[in-house]
Design a protein around this motif. Sequence first.
Motif, PDB file in Angstrom:
ATOM      1  N   ASP A  56     -11.096   9.762  -9.823  1.00 51.84           N
ATOM      2  CA  ASP A  56     -11.524   8.712 -10.273  1.00 51.84           C
ATOM      3  C   ASP A  56     -11.535   7.510  -9.535  1.00 51.84           C
ATOM      4  O   ASP A  56     -12.432   6.376  -9.318  1.00 51.84           O
ATOM      5  CB  ASP A  56     -11.703   8.411 -11.617  1.00 51.84           C
ATOM      6  N   GLY A  57     -10.600   7.391  -8.382  1.00 54.41           N
ATOM      7  CA  GLY A  57     -10.328   6.411  -7.503  1.00 54.41           C
ATOM      8  C   GLY A  57      -9.118   5.656  -7.715  1.00 54.41           C
ATOM      9  O   GLY A  57      -8.652   4.859  -7.044  1.00 54.41           O
ATOM     10  N   LEU A  58      -8.389   6.164  -8.992  1.00 55.20           N
ATOM     11  CA  LEU A  58      -6.752   5.503  -9.141  1.00 55.20           C
ATOM     12  C   LEU A  58      -5.995   5.805  -7.634  1.00 55.20           C
ATOM     13  O   LEU A  58      -6.090   6.867  -7.233  1.00 55.20           O
ATOM     14  CB  LEU A  58      -6.258   6.080 -10.304  1.00 55.20           C
ATOM     15  N   MET A  59      -5.212   4.881  -7.556  1.00 54.95           N
ATOM     16  CA  MET A  59      -4.308   4.931  -6.422  1.00 54.95           C
ATOM     17  C   MET A  59      -3.403   6.502  -6.433  1.00 54.95           C
ATOM     18  O   MET A  59      -3.378   7.148  -5.392  1.00 54.95           O
ATOM     19  CB  MET A  59      -3.417   3.828  -6.202  1.00 54.95           C
ATOM     20  N   ASP A  60      -2.837   6.719  -7.562  1.00 56.44           N
ATOM     21  CA  ASP A  60      -2.068   7.852  -7.818  1.00 56.44           C
ATOM     22  C   ASP A  60      -2.003   8.190  -9.176  1.00 56.44           C
ATOM     23  O   ASP A  60      -2.284   7.206 -10.278  1.00 56.44           O
ATOM     24  CB  ASP A  60      -0.678   7.747  -7.362  1.00 56.44           C
ATOM     25  N   ASP A  61      -1.893   9.428  -9.473  1.00 57.14           N
ATOM     26  CA  ASP A  61      -1.760   9.954 -11.115  1.00 57.14           C
ATOM     27  C   ASP A  61      -0.291   9.525 -11.704  1.00 57.14           C
ATOM     28  O   ASP A  61      -0.367   9.960 -12.843  1.00 57.14           O
ATOM     29  CB  ASP A  61      -2.100  11.425 -11.193  1.00 57.14           C
TER      30      ASP A  61
END
Length: 186
Positions: A56-61
């Motif tokens: 969704d665009g988050l830098m990392d999970d």
Amino acid sequence: VAARGEGHALSHDHVSALLEAPDGSVLVGTAGGGLDRLALDAQGNVVGVERLSRSDGLMDDNVMALAYAPDGALWVSTRGGFSRIEGNGERIDNYGPVDGLPTTVFNPKAVTTIDGRLYWGTQQGVLAFDPAVRPPRHAPPPTVIASIDGFDEDTASEIQARAREYLEKIEAEHDEKRKALGVKDE
């Protein structure tokens, strides 16, 4: 309670950060599943889960810590850098080493806000910044393959030749697309 595998499941069962959102929902940072927002009913029961992840665009999970800046934006430290989230994810800006971030190794739950500044615990000490002054955006540097090790000279030469052919093909395709759009080099 929201648990992995149940009706209103978390995206990952390792919870690394918790924060109450201004709307009363609970933000849950996970180590591997991104960021979950738990909607609660009047009794505090979970009635819904929304997720934000790398896709969704988050830098990392791998979320490490969560904090709200004075402007209302949510800042999320991850194993890859920062994500700044406006609203419920309508806009996500990511910041990493290419933006001047000195480290991407943040400690879980290690964040506080003092006088409008955000202070983050890292494995290199404390990182402090004013979230109102964001770094300018830069294009990432080009990737350059300087050498290929582990192959005999003939194999390495063949791989390099194939890579050159592929890059020339891609460049020609881009040139054709630019010409079709009327873009001219100056």
